[in-house]
Scaffold this active site. Structure first.
Site, short mmCIF file in Angstrom:
data_model
loop_
_atom_site.label_atom_id
_atom_site.label_comp_id
_atom_site.label_asym_id
_atom_site.label_seq_id
_atom_site.Cartn_x
_atom_site.Cartn_y
_atom_site.Cartn_z
N ASN A 109 0.88 -1.17 0.00
CA ASN A 109 0.00 0.00 0.00
C ASN A 109 0.91 1.22 0.00
O ASN A 109 1.55 1.51 1.00
CB ASN A 109 -0.89 -0.02 1.25
N LYS A 160 0.22 4.36 -0.22
CA LYS A 160 -0.30 5.60 0.40
C LYS A 160 -0.01 6.80 -0.53
O LYS A 160 -0.05 6.64 -1.74
CB LYS A 160 0.30 5.75 1.80
N HIS A 201 -9.16 1.49 5.22
CA HIS A 201 -7.86 1.62 5.87
C HIS A 201 -7.99 2.56 7.07
O HIS A 201 -8.76 3.53 7.03
CB HIS A 201 -6.83 2.17 4.87
N GLU A 250 -6.24 4.89 8.06
CA GLU A 250 -5.99 6.31 7.75
C GLU A 250 -7.25 6.94 7.15
O GLU A 250 -7.52 8.13 7.37
CB GLU A 250 -4.77 6.44 6.82
N GLU A 264 -5.01 -4.80 10.59
CA GLU A 264 -3.96 -3.78 10.76
C GLU A 264 -4.19 -3.05 12.08
O GLU A 264 -4.94 -2.06 12.11
CB GLU A 264 -4.00 -2.79 9.60
N GLY A 283 3.19 2.11 10.77
CA GLY A 283 4.18 3.17 10.61
C GLY A 283 4.93 3.50 11.89
O GLY A 283 5.63 4.51 11.97
N SER A 295 3.99 -2.40 10.21
CA SER A 295 5.45 -2.51 10.37
C SER A 295 6.00 -3.87 9.95
O SER A 295 6.91 -4.41 10.58
CB SER A 295 5.87 -2.17 11.81
P1 13P Z 1 3.54 0.16 7.59
O1 13P Z 1 3.98 -1.14 6.97
O2 13P Z 1 4.33 1.34 7.14
O3 13P Z 1 3.44 0.05 9.08
O4 13P Z 1 2.03 0.45 7.06
C1 13P Z 1 1.08 -0.55 7.15
C2 13P Z 1 -0.12 -0.13 6.40
O5 13P Z 1 -0.79 0.82 6.76
C3 13P Z 1 -0.46 -0.88 5.17
O6 13P Z 1 -1.75 -0.58 4.73
#
Ligand code: 13P
Length: 250
Positions: free
Chosen positions: A10, A12, A95, A97, A167, A173, A213
């Protein structure tokens, strides 16, 4: 893990079209007979070029979001019709976010899920608890509520096009990966909820990816767990070397 793993990136709000194409060129020439199915969700502006660039390879290209209407006065939004026109392979919905930063609620996500499934678009539905909810021992309840509300009116048959991504928000992150035991425990619970909502076959056949992560140094341990069928990766999917290492270790 029992199935061939899915390793999904992903991206982003990272990478221009040129950066996307540079990455895909290296990735597609480096893939040969790896076990994993490889998914990438670049930015909306890169989707069309990305789809063309991976033609003939096993890389699947998807969007990170979409609106539930086919068209209308929705400034700044993208519809499933637009995504279908460029033949994307999947869409990520719900997601954290989108939920936290853009205030998308379960009802809105359910509308999007139904639209995606009704147009035969494979959907990666993301769910996960916050740090506070985990501390308050609410994880199982939160996951059950999200699944129940986000999958409302999704039929057994349509579940074939659903991939769940667990997640935990506190692991995204942050560098804090859920231990494989914590992730396995949540994945097992997700399967139990899917059994309750549908049946055992649907629960067993549904892919459940872990996200938060994921890195080359923890992917193997995560995939050793019985109920972890792959990973949804943010940061480590942006560098072709680390993404390839994850694919090769899967
Ligand atoms: P990270 O791997 O950067 O923690 O992000 C995970 C994520 O949000 C994938 O959709």
């Amino acid at each position: 893990m029992q199935k061939n793993p899915i390793i999904a990136g992903n991206w982003k709000m990272y990478k221009t079209i040129n950066e996307t194409l540079d990455f895909l060129k290296i990735l597609s020439t480096s893939l040969n007979n790896q076990r994993a199915d490889v998914y990438i969700a670049p930015s909306f502006t890169s989707l069309h070029a990305a789809k063309k660039a991976v033609k003939g390879s096993k890389i699947k290209i998807g969007a990170q979001n979409m609106h539930y209407e086919s068209e209308g006065a929705f400034t700044g939004e993208i519809s499933f019709k637009m995504l279908k026109e460029i033949d994307v392979d999947f869409v990520i919905l719900g997601h954290s976010e989108r939920r936290v930063v853009f205030k998308e609620d379960d009802c809105l996500i359910n509308k999007k899920v139904l639209t995606a499934l009704n147009s035969n678009l494979k959907t990666i539905l993301c769910i996960g608890e916050s740090e506070k909810q985990r501390e308050d021992k609410m994880t199982n309840e939160v996951l059950e509520e999200m699944l129940t509300k986000n999958l409302l009116n999704v039929s057994k048959h349509q579940m074939e096009n659903i991939i769940i991504a667990y997640e935990p928000i506190w692991a995204i992150g942050t560098g804090k990966t859920a231990t494989s035991e914590i992730a396995e425990c949540a994945h097992l619970h997700i399967r139990k909820v899917l059994t309750k909502l549908y049946n055992k076959d649907v629960a067993n056949n549904t892919y459940i990816l872990y996200g938060g992560s994921v890195k080359p140094n923890n992917i193997e341990k995560l995939l050793q767990e019985h109920n972890i069928d792959g990973a949804l990766i943010g940061g480590a999917s942006l560098k072709v070397d680390s993404f390839l290492e994850i694919i090769n270790k899967s």
